[in-house]
Write a protein that holds these residues in place. Structure first.
Motif, PDB file in Angstrom:
ATOM      1  N   ILE A 150     -84.336 -36.787  77.968  1.00 45.55           N
ATOM      2  CA  ILE A 150     -85.359 -35.814  78.374  1.00 45.55           C
ATOM      3  C   ILE A 150     -86.706 -36.102  77.712  1.00 45.55           C
ATOM      4  CG2 ILE A 150     -83.659 -34.017  78.822  1.00 45.55           C
ATOM      5  CD1 ILE A 150     -84.380 -32.730  76.172  1.00 45.55           C
ATOM      6  N   GLY A 151     -86.771 -37.252  76.968  1.00 47.95           N
ATOM      7  CA  GLY A 151     -88.054 -37.698  76.452  1.00 47.95           C
ATOM      8  C   GLY A 151     -88.407 -37.290  75.029  1.00 47.95           C
ATOM      9  N   MET A 152     -87.440 -36.818  74.252  1.00 48.33           N
ATOM     10  CA  MET A 152     -87.731 -36.446  72.864  1.00 48.33           C
ATOM     11  C   MET A 152     -87.931 -37.694  72.016  1.00 48.33           C
ATOM     12  SD  MET A 152     -85.272 -33.158  72.015  1.00 48.33           S
ATOM     13  CE  MET A 152     -86.020 -33.018  70.381  1.00 48.33           C
ATOM     14  N   ASP A 153     -88.827 -37.600  71.035  1.00 47.61           N
ATOM     15  CA  ASP A 153     -89.125 -38.715  70.156  1.00 47.61           C
ATOM     16  C   ASP A 153     -87.969 -38.971  69.195  1.00 47.61           C
ATOM     17  OD1 ASP A 153     -91.119 -40.660  68.983  1.00 47.61           O
ATOM     18  OD2 ASP A 153     -90.708 -39.395  67.236  1.00 47.61           O
ATOM     19  N   LYS A 154     -87.625 -40.266  68.965  1.00 48.23           N
ATOM     20  CA  LYS A 154     -86.506 -40.613  68.083  1.00 48.23           C
ATOM     21  C   LYS A 154     -86.727 -40.107  66.657  1.00 48.23           C
ATOM     22  CE  LYS A 154     -84.485 -44.706  70.260  1.00 48.23           C
ATOM     23  NZ  LYS A 154     -84.142 -46.138  70.071  1.00 48.23           N
ATOM     24  N   THR A 155     -87.946 -40.224  66.168  1.00 49.89           N
ATOM     25  CA  THR A 155     -88.247 -39.779  64.810  1.00 49.89           C
ATOM     26  C   THR A 155     -88.026 -38.280  64.668  1.00 49.89           C
ATOM     27  OG1 THR A 155     -89.938 -41.509  64.623  1.00 49.89           O
ATOM     28  CG2 THR A 155     -90.002 -39.715  63.009  1.00 49.89           C
ATOM     29  N   LYS A 156     -88.443 -37.528  65.668  1.00 52.48           N
ATOM     30  CA  LYS A 156     -88.253 -36.082  65.650  1.00 52.48           C
ATOM     31  C   LYS A 156     -86.781 -35.719  65.692  1.00 52.48           C
ATOM     32  CE  LYS A 156     -89.768 -31.843  67.951  1.00 52.48           C
ATOM     33  NZ  LYS A 156     -90.580 -31.281  69.072  1.00 52.48           N
ATOM     34  N   ILE A 157     -86.010 -36.439  66.513  1.00 49.94           N
ATOM     35  CA  ILE A 157     -84.571 -36.177  66.620  1.00 49.94           C
ATOM     36  C   ILE A 157     -83.879 -36.438  65.280  1.00 49.94           C
ATOM     37  CG2 ILE A 157     -82.424 -36.867  67.743  1.00 49.94           C
ATOM     38  CD1 ILE A 157     -84.084 -37.644  70.183  1.00 49.94           C
ATOM     39  N   LYS A 158     -84.208 -37.559  64.652  1.00 51.96           N
ATOM     40  CA  LYS A 158     -83.592 -37.895  63.359  1.00 51.96           C
ATOM     41  C   LYS A 158     -83.967 -36.872  62.288  1.00 51.96           C
ATOM     42  CE  LYS A 158     -83.262 -42.877  64.197  1.00 51.96           C
ATOM     43  NZ  LYS A 158     -83.708 -44.234  63.786  1.00 51.96           N
ATOM     44  N   GLY A 159     -85.209 -36.389  62.365  1.00 55.64           N
ATOM     45  CA  GLY A 159     -85.632 -35.361  61.406  1.00 55.64           C
ATOM     46  C   GLY A 159     -84.846 -34.073  61.575  1.00 55.64           C
ATOM     47  N   ILE A 160     -84.586 -33.701  62.829  1.00 50.72           N
ATOM     48  CA  ILE A 160     -83.804 -32.499  63.113  1.00 50.72           C
ATOM     49  C   ILE A 160     -82.377 -32.660  62.596  1.00 50.72           C
ATOM     50  CG2 ILE A 160     -82.801 -31.091  64.957  1.00 50.72           C
ATOM     51  CD1 ILE A 160     -85.330 -31.708  66.602  1.00 50.72           C
ATOM     52  N   ILE A 161     -81.785 -33.849  62.840  1.00 48.68           N
ATOM     53  CA  ILE A 161     -80.414 -34.105  62.382  1.00 48.68           C
ATOM     54  C   ILE A 161     -80.333 -34.051  60.866  1.00 48.68           C
ATOM     55  CG2 ILE A 161     -78.593 -35.841  62.262  1.00 48.68           C
ATOM     56  CD1 ILE A 161     -79.479 -36.798  65.037  1.00 48.68           C
ATOM     57  N   THR A 162     -81.316 -34.678  60.187  1.00 48.59           N
ATOM     58  CA  THR A 162     -81.311 -34.708  58.723  1.00 48.59           C
ATOM     59  C   THR A 162     -81.442 -33.317  58.129  1.00 48.59           C
ATOM     60  OG1 THR A 162     -82.310 -36.914  58.746  1.00 48.59           O
ATOM     61  CG2 THR A 162     -82.430 -35.671  56.686  1.00 48.59           C
ATOM     62  N   SER A 163     -82.404 -32.542  58.628  1.00 45.53           N
ATOM     63  CA  SER A 163     -82.610 -31.192  58.096  1.00 45.53           C
ATOM     64  C   SER A 163     -81.404 -30.300  58.379  1.00 45.53           C
ATOM     65  CB  SER A 163     -83.875 -30.577  58.701  1.00 45.53           C
ATOM     66  OG  SER A 163     -83.763 -30.465  60.108  1.00 45.53           O
ATOM     67  N   SER A 164     -80.793 -30.479  59.551  1.00 49.59           N
ATOM     68  CA  SER A 164     -79.609 -29.683  59.894  1.00 49.59           C
ATOM     69  C   SER A 164     -78.460 -30.005  58.955  1.00 49.59           C
ATOM     70  CB  SER A 164     -79.188 -29.961  61.339  1.00 49.59           C
ATOM     71  OG  SER A 164     -80.199 -29.564  62.235  1.00 49.59           O
ATOM     72  N   MET A 165     -78.295 -31.284  58.621  1.00 45.51           N
ATOM     73  CA  MET A 165     -77.226 -31.688  57.698  1.00 45.51           C
ATOM     74  C   MET A 165     -77.441 -31.097  56.309  1.00 45.51           C
ATOM     75  SD  MET A 165     -76.655 -35.690  58.730  1.00 45.51           S
ATOM     76  CE  MET A 165     -75.588 -35.961  57.309  1.00 45.51           C
ATOM     77  N   ILE A 166     -78.685 -31.161  55.833  1.00 46.34           N
ATOM     78  CA  ILE A 166     -78.986 -30.661  54.490  1.00 46.34           C
ATOM     79  C   ILE A 166     -78.728 -29.164  54.391  1.00 46.34           C
ATOM     80  CG2 ILE A 166     -80.826 -30.246  52.803  1.00 46.34           C
ATOM     81  CD1 ILE A 166     -82.058 -32.905  53.732  1.00 46.34           C
ATOM     82  N   PHE A 167     -79.234 -28.436  55.384  1.00 45.92           N
ATOM     83  CA  PHE A 167     -79.114 -26.976  55.324  1.00 45.92           C
ATOM     84  C   PHE A 167     -77.792 -26.462  55.889  1.00 45.92           C
ATOM     85  CE2 PHE A 167     -83.701 -27.573  54.934  1.00 45.92           C
ATOM     86  CZ  PHE A 167     -83.924 -26.802  53.801  1.00 45.92           C
ATOM     87  N   SER A 168     -76.880 -27.395  56.197  1.00 42.89           N
ATOM     88  CA  SER A 168     -75.511 -27.012  56.538  1.00 42.89           C
ATOM     89  C   SER A 168     -74.568 -27.304  55.370  1.00 42.89           C
ATOM     90  CB  SER A 168     -75.023 -27.775  57.780  1.00 42.89           C
ATOM     91  OG  SER A 168     -75.771 -27.419  58.909  1.00 42.89           O
ATOM     92  N   ILE A 169     -74.813 -28.428  54.689  1.00 42.36           N
ATOM     93  CA  ILE A 169     -73.933 -28.842  53.605  1.00 42.36           C
ATOM     94  C   ILE A 169     -74.099 -27.953  52.382  1.00 42.36           C
ATOM     95  CG2 ILE A 169     -73.457 -30.689  51.956  1.00 42.36           C
ATOM     96  CD1 ILE A 169     -74.152 -32.676  54.187  1.00 42.36           C
ATOM     97  N   ILE A 170     -75.348 -27.687  51.982  1.00 43.32           N
ATOM     98  CA  ILE A 170     -75.574 -26.931  50.746  1.00 43.32           C
ATOM     99  C   ILE A 170     -75.036 -25.501  50.826  1.00 43.32           C
ATOM    100  CG2 ILE A 170     -77.342 -26.035  49.180  1.00 43.32           C
ATOM    101  CD1 ILE A 170     -78.959 -28.552  49.735  1.00 43.32           C
TER     102      ILE A 170
END
Length: 237
Positions: A41-61
């Protein structure tokens, strides 16, 4: 075999590992399909990776509270079943309440007394009740979730009533546990008040500083502080 030996058996470990393994594979497949769809759908790869990283951090802690709950639950119903319950679906308070009800229904004073007696005939009942009781919420969401969501969105469009109703419902669910805590002794009350005070302090910090991400740590911090305070309150009382 005794009650706790069955709940810590190799067979149960194998079955739990297979169950959790299935959930992990399903989750990874969902992640990869979501990632591919985001690219389509045209989302930027950098933005997607940032979302995944932040989601992991604020899910694990915040999941630290679940790990602490695992240690607490494992002491009374073994490691594999506690691991499975808290990894897939369930919560510490619900699991303890369900298991405690089975123990008292079987004629024991408490779940701890059942574990001490080592009665193997109650193992199946404990596992069945802990599993079947929570299915009501899951099935309810599958059947009524879509219509409930639509109605809530309609109410939100008209005013803040829906938000207020949901908050009141959450308070009602929490209130179910209060009587058992308030009648269990001074230590339980002190720990409850300590955890509540920790949550209030977090809310004040968020309000004063605008640090909204701190909200992800309220449950974990309140649980950790509450459990640590129990060591102090036990000596005081």
């Amino acid at each position: 075999m005794t009650f706790i030996e069955i709940l810590n058996s190799k067979l149960l470990y194998i079955l739990v590992i297979l169950g959790i393994g299935f959930i992990l594979v399903f989750s990874l497949l969902t992640l990869f399909r979501s990632y591919k769809h985001a690219l389509d759908i045209g989302m930027d790869k950098t933005k997607i990776k940032g979302i995944i990283t932040s989601s992991m951090i604020f899910s694990i802690i915040p999941s630290i509270s679940i790990v602490i709950g695992l240690f607490t639950l494992a002491a009374v119903i073994g490691v594999p079943w506690s691991w499975f319950r808290l990894s897939v679906v369930g919560s510490l308070m619900y699991e303890l309440m369900a298991a405690e009800m089975v123990a008292t229904g079987a004629g024991y004073e408490s779940l701890a007394a059942l574990g001490s007696a080592g009665d193997p005939t109650v193992v199946g009942t404990v596992m069945f009740v802990m599993s079947i009781s929570i299915l009501g919420g899951i099935l309810g969401v599958l059947i009524f979730g879509k219509s409930i969501s639509k109605n809530i969105n309609k109410l939100n469009a008209k005013g803040p009533f829906a938000v207020l109703a949901i908050n009141v419902l959450q308070l009602a669910l929490m209130a179910v546990y209060f009587p058992s805590m308030l009648t269990s002794g001074a230590v339980y009350i002190a720990v409850l008040l300590t955890s509540a005070a920790t949550a209030i302090v977090h809310q004040l910090i968020i309000k004063k500083t605008g640090w909204k991400k701190l909200g992800n740590f309220i449950m974990a911090d309140s649980l950790v502080v509450g459990m640590l305070s129990s060591l102090i309150w036990t000596k005081v009382f």
